[in-house]
Design a protein around this motif. Structure first.
Motif, PDB file in Angstrom:
ATOM      1  N   ALA A   1      -1.105   4.897   6.609  1.00 24.88           N
ATOM      2  CA  ALA A   1      -1.633   4.125   5.490  1.00 24.88           C
ATOM      3  C   ALA A   1      -2.878   4.760   4.873  1.00 24.88           C
ATOM      4  O   ALA A   1      -3.593   5.521   5.529  1.00 24.88           O
ATOM      5  N   PRO A   2      -3.154   4.420   3.616  1.00 21.67           N
ATOM      6  CA  PRO A   2      -4.365   4.939   2.963  1.00 21.67           C
ATOM      7  C   PRO A   2      -5.646   4.604   3.714  1.00 21.67           C
ATOM      8  O   PRO A   2      -6.617   5.370   3.660  1.00 21.67           O
ATOM      9  N   GLY A   3      -5.669   3.489   4.425  1.00 24.33           N
ATOM     10  CA  GLY A   3      -6.859   3.110   5.167  1.00 24.33           C
ATOM     11  C   GLY A   3      -7.202   4.040   6.308  1.00 24.33           C
ATOM     12  O   GLY A   3      -8.312   3.989   6.845  1.00 24.33           O
ATOM     13  N   ALA A   4      -6.260   4.915   6.684  1.00 25.36           N
ATOM     14  CA  ALA A   4      -6.501   5.893   7.751  1.00 25.36           C
ATOM     15  C   ALA A   4      -6.788   7.276   7.181  1.00 25.36           C
ATOM     16  O   ALA A   4      -6.561   8.285   7.849  1.00 25.36           O
ATOM     17  N   ALA A   5      -7.295   7.318   5.972  1.00 22.21           N
ATOM     18  CA  ALA A   5      -7.467   8.585   5.261  1.00 22.21           C
ATOM     19  C   ALA A   5      -8.396   9.564   5.968  1.00 22.21           C
ATOM     20  O   ALA A   5      -8.338  10.774   5.713  1.00 22.21           O
ATOM     21  N   TRP A   6      -9.269   9.071   6.848  1.00 23.92           N
ATOM     22  CA  TRP A   6     -10.201   9.966   7.557  1.00 23.92           C
ATOM     23  C   TRP A   6      -9.832  10.092   9.025  1.00 23.92           C
ATOM     24  O   TRP A   6     -10.654  10.441   9.858  1.00 23.92           O
TER      25      TRP A   6
ATOM     26  N   ALA B   1       0.140   1.942  10.294  1.00 18.81           N
ATOM     27  CA  ALA B   1      -1.316   2.039  10.089  1.00 18.81           C
ATOM     28  C   ALA B   1      -1.787   3.490  10.020  1.00 18.81           C
ATOM     29  O   ALA B   1      -2.655   3.833   9.209  1.00 18.81           O
TER      30      ALA B   1
ATOM     31  N   GLN C   1       6.084  -3.103   2.712  1.00 11.82           N
ATOM     32  CA  GLN C   1       4.836  -2.746   2.054  1.00 11.82           C
ATOM     33  C   GLN C   1       5.057  -1.813   0.863  1.00 11.82           C
ATOM     34  O   GLN C   1       4.148  -1.106   0.431  1.00 11.82           O
TER      35      GLN C   1
ATOM     36  N   GLN D   1       0.806  -1.216   0.000  1.00 14.18           N
ATOM     37  CA  GLN D   1       0.000   0.000   0.000  1.00 14.18           C
ATOM     38  C   GLN D   1       0.844   1.274   0.000  1.00 14.18           C
ATOM     39  O   GLN D   1       0.295   2.369  -0.089  1.00 14.18           O
TER      40      GLN D   1
END
Length: 250
Positions: free
Chosen positions: A230-235, A227, A29, A3
């Motif tokens: 990471a993009p999954g923590a964008a908000w 984490a 990653q 990612q």
């Protein structure tokens, strides 16, 4: 998962402990990782493990090194997406023994250094709509005798995290922090300058206070740094995530 493919991550104090563990995980990653530190041999050893890891010899407490570090990253790697302010200084320093040099050293590394590095990195982070992850401590928000100046410096870093997050949100730059509990690194001996006997005593006392029954290891903390970037923590921004085996609540 890759990612972080082609992203460039700068990690201060990356030659050992939590910083080294985070560098390995970012590289695994897909990131291109640049670690900094004062001991070139240690940095070379880490860089030799993975072609995706490079290094810059720099002192996190030096006002001159911050801008030069960012310039070097941009010259060599062309961009900067993620800044991890991991390097730290501390001392078990009772108030009666608090001299100006020890206090100045703690704040130079834990407050001034991250500030200057973030300032130098800011144009590139804005261009990438990137992220800053600061590494704090449980004691940034939990009082303890003998740790007033170390704790105060980490409290400052946590509050800077929240303020920077609000300030930089319009530019798409996220700012969060991981507050690490007592972790098995060289921090007690190298940074807090404790004797071997003192290290053994402090480790035993800390383990006894931690609800999960042990001190952490770098691999307990590093995934949370990754984490948060990471993009999954964008908000997710303006947060301080405490990773300490429950010590904060004890």
């Amino acid at each position: 998962m890759h990612q972080f493919t082609d992203k460039v991550v700068l990690i201060t104090g990356g030659g050992a402990g939590i910083g080294r563990a985070a560098a390995r995980q970012f590289a695994a990653q897909g990131a291109r990782v640049v670690v900094t530190g004062r001991r070139e041999a240690v940095l070379q050893e880490l860089a030799g493990e993975n072609p995706r890891i490079g290094y810059v010899v720099a002192d996190a407490g030096s006002t001159q090194d911050a801008a030069q570090t960012v310039r070097t990253v941009i010259e060599r790697w062309g961009r900067l997406d993620i800044l991890v302010n991991n390097a730290g200084a501390g001392a078990i320093l009772p108030l009666a023994e608090a001299g100006v040099e020890r206090v100045r050293e703690i704040f130079a590394v834990n407050v001034i250094g991250p500030s200057l590095l973030a300032t130098a990195a800011l144009p590139h982070l804005k261009a990438a709509r990137g992220a800053i992850v600061n590494v704090s401590s449980t004691f940034g928000h939990k009082a303890a005798p003998g740790l007033s100046h170390y704790a105060a410096s980490k409290a400052a870093l946590e509050h800077m995290t929240r303020c920077w997050a609000l300030e930089l949100a319009p530019d798409g730059v996220r700012v969060n922090a991981v507050a690490a509990g007592p972790t098995e690194t060289e921090f007690l001996s190298e940074r807090m300058k404790l004797s071997p006997e003192q290290v053994v005593q402090v480790k035993a006392e800390e383990a006894a206070r931690i609800p999960l029954g042990r001190r952490g290891v770098p691999e307990d903390v590093a995934p949370w740094i990754v984490a948060l970037a990471a993009p999954g923590a964008a908000w997710l921004t303006a947060q301080v995530i405490t990773v300490d085996g429950g010590l904060d609540a004890a």
